[in-house]
Write a protein that holds these residues in place. Sequence first.
Motif, mmCIF file in Angstrom:
data_model
loop_
_atom_site.group_PDB
_atom_site.id
_atom_site.type_symbol
_atom_site.label_atom_id
_atom_site.label_comp_id
_atom_site.label_asym_id
_atom_site.label_seq_id
_atom_site.Cartn_x
_atom_site.Cartn_y
_atom_site.Cartn_z
ATOM 1 N N GLU A 1 -31.779 -36.495 -82.448
ATOM 2 C CA GLU A 1 -30.389 -36.483 -81.948
ATOM 3 C C GLU A 1 -29.965 -37.908 -81.600
ATOM 4 O O GLU A 1 -28.880 -38.366 -81.942
ATOM 5 C CB GLU A 1 -30.268 -35.583 -80.707
ATOM 6 C CG GLU A 1 -30.290 -34.096 -81.043
ATOM 7 C CD GLU A 1 -30.452 -33.190 -79.821
ATOM 8 O OE1 GLU A 1 -30.623 -33.709 -78.683
ATOM 9 O OE2 GLU A 1 -30.432 -31.953 -80.012
ATOM 10 N N LEU B 1 -29.560 -40.133 -84.835
ATOM 11 C CA LEU B 1 -28.365 -39.829 -85.636
ATOM 12 C C LEU B 1 -27.078 -40.002 -84.838
ATOM 13 O O LEU B 1 -26.002 -40.116 -85.420
ATOM 14 C CB LEU B 1 -28.429 -38.387 -86.152
ATOM 15 C CG LEU B 1 -29.529 -38.052 -87.157
ATOM 16 C CD1 LEU B 1 -29.640 -36.542 -87.334
ATOM 17 C CD2 LEU B 1 -29.244 -38.711 -88.499
ATOM 18 N N PHE C 1 -27.840 -30.123 -88.104
ATOM 19 C CA PHE C 1 -27.195 -30.978 -87.099
ATOM 20 C C PHE C 1 -25.752 -30.539 -86.899
ATOM 21 O O PHE C 1 -25.086 -30.183 -87.870
ATOM 22 C CB PHE C 1 -27.119 -32.452 -87.544
ATOM 23 C CG PHE C 1 -28.293 -32.964 -88.306
ATOM 24 C CD1 PHE C 1 -29.592 -32.706 -87.892
ATOM 25 C CD2 PHE C 1 -28.098 -33.736 -89.449
ATOM 26 C CE1 PHE C 1 -30.669 -33.195 -88.602
ATOM 27 C CE2 PHE C 1 -29.173 -34.226 -90.168
ATOM 28 C CZ PHE C 1 -30.460 -33.967 -89.747
ATOM 29 N N THR C 2 -25.278 -30.646 -85.674
ATOM 30 C CA THR C 2 -23.840 -30.452 -85.433
ATOM 31 C C THR C 2 -23.452 -31.072 -84.091
ATOM 32 O O THR C 2 -24.289 -31.270 -83.213
ATOM 33 C CB THR C 2 -23.446 -28.952 -85.435
ATOM 34 O OG1 THR C 2 -22.020 -28.842 -85.325
ATOM 35 C CG2 THR C 2 -24.098 -28.177 -84.295
ATOM 36 N N ASN C 3 -22.171 -31.384 -83.971
ATOM 37 C CA ASN C 3 -21.642 -31.835 -82.683
ATOM 38 C C ASN C 3 -20.940 -30.701 -81.940
ATOM 39 O O ASN C 3 -20.428 -30.904 -80.837
ATOM 40 C CB ASN C 3 -20.657 -32.998 -82.903
ATOM 41 C CG ASN C 3 -21.400 -34.271 -83.261
ATOM 42 O OD1 ASN C 3 -22.397 -34.625 -82.620
ATOM 43 N ND2 ASN C 3 -20.953 -34.948 -84.303
ATOM 44 N N VAL D 1 -26.004 -37.604 -82.931
ATOM 45 C CA VAL D 1 -25.409 -36.285 -83.051
ATOM 46 C C VAL D 1 -25.759 -35.468 -81.801
ATOM 47 O O VAL D 1 -26.804 -35.703 -81.185
ATOM 48 C CB VAL D 1 -25.897 -35.610 -84.360
ATOM 49 C CG1 VAL D 1 -27.345 -35.199 -84.286
ATOM 50 C CG2 VAL D 1 -25.025 -34.437 -84.762
ATOM 51 N N LEU E 1 -20.804 -44.143 -89.379
ATOM 52 C CA LEU E 1 -21.556 -43.001 -88.858
ATOM 53 C C LEU E 1 -22.748 -42.752 -89.755
ATOM 54 O O LEU E 1 -22.697 -42.989 -90.962
ATOM 55 C CB LEU E 1 -20.682 -41.740 -88.839
ATOM 56 C CG LEU E 1 -19.609 -41.621 -87.758
ATOM 57 C CD1 LEU E 1 -18.781 -40.359 -87.988
ATOM 58 C CD2 LEU E 1 -20.210 -41.604 -86.361
ATOM 59 N N ASN F 1 -23.733 -36.794 -89.545
ATOM 60 C CA ASN F 1 -22.964 -36.801 -88.302
ATOM 61 C C ASN F 1 -21.477 -36.889 -88.613
ATOM 62 O O ASN F 1 -20.704 -37.395 -87.822
ATOM 63 C CB ASN F 1 -23.406 -37.996 -87.441
ATOM 64 C CG ASN F 1 -22.850 -37.931 -86.029
ATOM 65 O OD1 ASN F 1 -22.319 -36.912 -85.618
ATOM 66 N ND2 ASN F 1 -22.946 -39.031 -85.297
#
Length: 383
Positions: free
Chosen positions: A47, A50, A204-206, A52, A175, A179
Amino acid sequence: MKKIQMVDLGGQYQKIKSEIGSSINEILESSAFINGPIVKEFQLNLENYLGVNHVIPCANGTDALQVAMMGLGLKPGDEVITADFTFASTVEVIALLGLTPVLIDVCPNLFTINVEEIEKAITARTKAIVPVHLFGHCANMEAIMNIAEKYKLFVIEDCAQSMGAEYLFSNGKKLKCGNIGHVSATSFFPSKNLGCYGDGGAIFTNDDELAYKMRGIVNHGMYKRYHHDVVGVNSRLDSIQAAVLNAKLPHLDNYNRARQIAANKYSERLKDISLLILPDVRYHNSDNSESYNCHVFHQYTIRLVGGDRDNLVKYLNSKDIPCGVYYPIPLHKQKAYSDERYDESNFKITNQISDEVFSLPMHTELSDDQIDYITDNIRNYFS
Ligand SMILES: *Cc1c(COP(=O)(O)O)cnc(C)c1O
């Protein structure tokens, strides 16, 4: 000269043997083989790397793509647009979930999805776009995100071949790939830029809500032990693989640098062979203003234009130079994924490049004498 391999995982291992050994030993001593603290540790480190908000480790890259689509709530009948020229995972999970794959053509030199074709393929049923950052080069994410916003679509990045690549937006913002879209999937298959010693993957996600949903989906749809709220899957990154990844993550930027250096040497030594189209490492902004090298060279892939690719590959193999052909058949021509909806005239580029591409050995351990030997032989072939 050391025997040339397509990927030299052994040579890389020898240099980090003690770190890997002590990292794995800790797992053996603790017996925390599944969901041990090391998995969480790797999650936090990735995390952080990245930038993210959420990393959800899982069992492999194909599961990562599937869980991303399940998490977004895609339903049978929904159309998902993706590239015709890539590994089959993406279209496989689209089909498994009963979604409708919409394959489209790619750019001839970057090998990534052709943004102009995306807009033409959008219908009222389109729900998502899956750009694949093929061979380590980011797709044109700025244009893709603009289209997604205009048509209210989800973007799922396939980062299996592009871990560590960066993308530069026209406003100067950079970025890490993975991300940028709404959700991203990656693979830690051993030969990937960040690979473990078995199978592994991550999403991965925000988006906090989506992350929560997907953490349950990878764990049998459980949010509370033995309460199954949604249909999920069993997809875990095991602790030994997390230990390997945790030891390798700090080396990732150097590994990618080594790949870029090898790629530059290949390009330097092959640039005057007129039948070869070498990898295009530039990324052009939408106004064509700036170019930026964000390629992390999962593969160094060349097109042989107006020649016999298979003959060249055979020649190089006869000189003990391994070569890969990624990918020899466009997805729309695969038995499992062919469909009468597809019109051959929409796949001019994938049909052409699948006959032209070949990939040279690419890994972190290539030496100058190996690169000289490979490029000398290619030069001899054309002389
Ligand atoms: C490797 C790869 C995958 C699948 O990853 P697995 O871990 O093998 O399931 C998906 N997409 C692309 C582009 C890949 O290269």
